[in-house]
Design an enzyme around this catalytic site. Structure first.
Site, PDB file in Angstrom:
ATOM      1  N   TYR A 141      -5.461  -3.178  11.880  1.00  0.00           N
ATOM      2  CA  TYR A 141      -5.030  -2.135  12.821  1.00  0.00           C
ATOM      3  C   TYR A 141      -6.214  -1.414  13.462  1.00  0.00           C
ATOM      4  CZ  TYR A 141      -0.323  -2.709  10.850  1.00  0.00           C
ATOM      5  OH  TYR A 141       0.883  -3.212  10.440  1.00  0.00           O
ATOM      6  N   LYS A 196      -3.860 -12.475   1.035  1.00  0.00           N
ATOM      7  CA  LYS A 196      -3.550 -13.798   1.580  1.00  0.00           C
ATOM      8  C   LYS A 196      -4.820 -14.626   1.443  1.00  0.00           C
ATOM      9  CE  LYS A 196      -0.794 -16.672   3.779  1.00  0.00           C
ATOM     10  NZ  LYS A 196       0.331 -17.321   3.094  1.00  0.00           N
ATOM     11  N   ASP A 228       3.112 -13.564   0.922  1.00  0.00           N
ATOM     12  CA  ASP A 228       4.407 -14.227   1.176  1.00  0.00           C
ATOM     13  C   ASP A 228       5.238 -14.290  -0.099  1.00  0.00           C
ATOM     14  OD1 ASP A 228       2.235 -15.786   0.468  1.00  0.00           O
ATOM     15  OD2 ASP A 228       2.963 -17.612   1.402  1.00  0.00           O
ATOM     16  N   ASP A 252       2.047  -2.015   5.188  1.00  0.00           N
ATOM     17  CA  ASP A 252       2.994  -1.486   6.174  1.00  0.00           C
ATOM     18  C   ASP A 252       4.330  -2.210   6.028  1.00  0.00           C
ATOM     19  OD1 ASP A 252       4.082  -0.274   8.375  1.00  0.00           O
ATOM     20  OD2 ASP A 252       2.777  -1.228   9.852  1.00  0.00           O
ATOM     21  N   ASP A 256       7.862  -0.957   3.551  1.00  0.00           N
ATOM     22  CA  ASP A 256       9.163  -0.754   4.209  1.00  0.00           C
ATOM     23  C   ASP A 256      10.228  -1.638   3.567  1.00  0.00           C
ATOM     24  OD1 ASP A 256       8.348   1.202   5.932  1.00  0.00           O
ATOM     25  OD2 ASP A 256       9.092   0.201   7.739  1.00  0.00           O
TER      26      ASP A 256
END
Ligand code: NAD
Length: 362
Positions: A141, A196, A228, A252, A256
């Site tokens: 980000y 990852k 994943d 993020d 959620d």
């Protein structure tokens, strides 16, 4: 103890839920003999209306001077024009940055009385008690270069995912410290680091540094999980996790996903923290809920639970934090529900009544 707490009620239901948290703070102060000086300041849409700035200098000054900040929510349709130069969220980003808040902490706890509100089967979620630690100021980000250009094949865009050792170490240490605190209170004592590393170079550095930090905490269990796989495990076996630490983008998305396990946005608190001793920012994860603002029906429990986090993390008041959390559990166990968590046919209480019930149970 004496503490200075800055309240940023903000927009929509923000002022309604912060008022209930303030009642809880006042009750805790008188019960335990503390002095909490609370001061309210403008932030978000209301600050744009009154000063043209979503985070006026005066507000920022008050936040930096105090021990902790409690925010309601900012934003709403009045200020959501995407072409507007000044937007409420800019105030929030500036505040997090000014406080040096690099770790976002989100507990995801299923209260036994609300297990049925989860979209997952009740027996799978009954013991869920996870804390997400998301790196907040680095990663994709914020990485540069970032941009768009036109190439031979048409429009193209690019982002950069970068993490350095310092950023990884400090957020991992927050996670391990939390795991130690939770273990002392009966928790699993485990950190799960999500990356990852099978594909991304930045994740391979993350994993390498994470292992080095893990070695500093031999009393705490450690595992690496690919992002994943983690997306599946959160649905499949959410009760297995204790503290989960990850980078900005993975956090993020996963936090959620995890928040939905509880079935209610109105129940979830959060904290954004920097280096030890810096001013912490506490806020519910929900927004300003313009659809129900002004009706006195918003659930104040996420904000009240954020206040418990503040008592624990910024003021070092573990017992007081526990008293607030236990009061919330008791109110729920006794069957009191705001509209968002009530089942059809159940009696509903309003925002103020819910706040009063928590105070009565402290
Ligand atoms: P939202 O979280 O405000 O609302 C989503 C849904 O959940 C709505 O139906 C709302 O009524 C309900 N809800 C949320 N909190 C509740 C509570 N405490 N009690 C009962 N019901 C509750 O999300 P949204 O509608 O996408 O966003 C509304 C505004 O809030 C937007 O302007 C958005 O930018 C802003 N927002 C702010 C923050 C923040 O301040 N940190 C976070 C998210 C969204």
């Amino acid at each position: 103890m004496e503490a200075k707490i800055t309240l940023l009620p903000g927009d929509g239901i923000g002022p309604e839920v912060v008022a209930e948290a303030e009642k809880v703070l006042a009750a805790i102060a008188s019960k335990f003999g503390h002095t909490f000086a609370t001061q309210s300041a403008l932030a978000g849409g209301i600050a744009i209306d009154k000063t043209g700035n979503p985070l006026p200098e005066e507000t920022l000054g008050m936040c930096l001077e105090g021990n902790a900040v409690l925010l309601g929510a900012v934003g709403g349709p009045k200020w959501s024009d995407p072409t507007a130069k000044v937007r409420p969220e800019q105030g929030l980003l500036k505040l997090r940055k000014s406080l040096g808040a690099f770790a976002n902490i989100r507990p995801v706890r299923v209260f036994p009385a609300l297990a049925e509100a989860s979209p997952l089967k009740a027996d799978r979620v009954e013991n869920v008690d996870i804390v997400f630690v998301r790196e907040l100021t680095g990663g994709i980000y914020f990485g540069t270069p970032q941009g768009r250009e036109t190439v031979a094949n048409g429009r193209s865009g690019h982002d950069t995912m970068r993490y350095n050792e310092m950023e990884i170490k400090r957020v991992l240490r927050v996670a391990f410290t939390l795991a130690q605190q939770r273990k002392a209170a009966g928790g699993q004592g485990k950190v799960t680091s999500v990356d990852k590393a099978n594909v991304l170079a930045s994740s391979r550095v993350w994993r390498e540094v994470a292992h080095e930090v893990a070695a500093e905490y031999p009393d705490i269990g450690y595992e690496d999980v690919l992002v994943d796989a983690m997306a599946m495990y959160l649905i499949n076996r959410p009760g297995d996790f204790d503290v989960v630490v990850t980078g900005n983008m993975f956090g993020d998305i996963l936090s959620d996903e995890a928040s939905m396990i509880t079935g209610s946005l109105g129940m979830l608190p959060s904290a954004s923290l920097g280096e030890a001793g810096s001013v912490g920012l506490y806020e519910p994860i929900h927004g300003s809920a313009p659809d129900i603002a002004g009706q006195g029906i918003a659930n104040p429990l996420a904000t009240i639970l954020s206040t418990a986090m503040m008592l624990r993390s910024s003021l070092g008041l573990e017992a007081e934090a526990g008293v607030v959390e236990t009061a919330v559990s008791q109110v729920l166990a006794a069957g009191h529900r705001t509209a968002d968590i009530a089942k059809p046919g159940e009696t509903k209480v309003g925002t103020q009544e819910m706040g009063d019930l928590v105070v009565a149970n402290l």
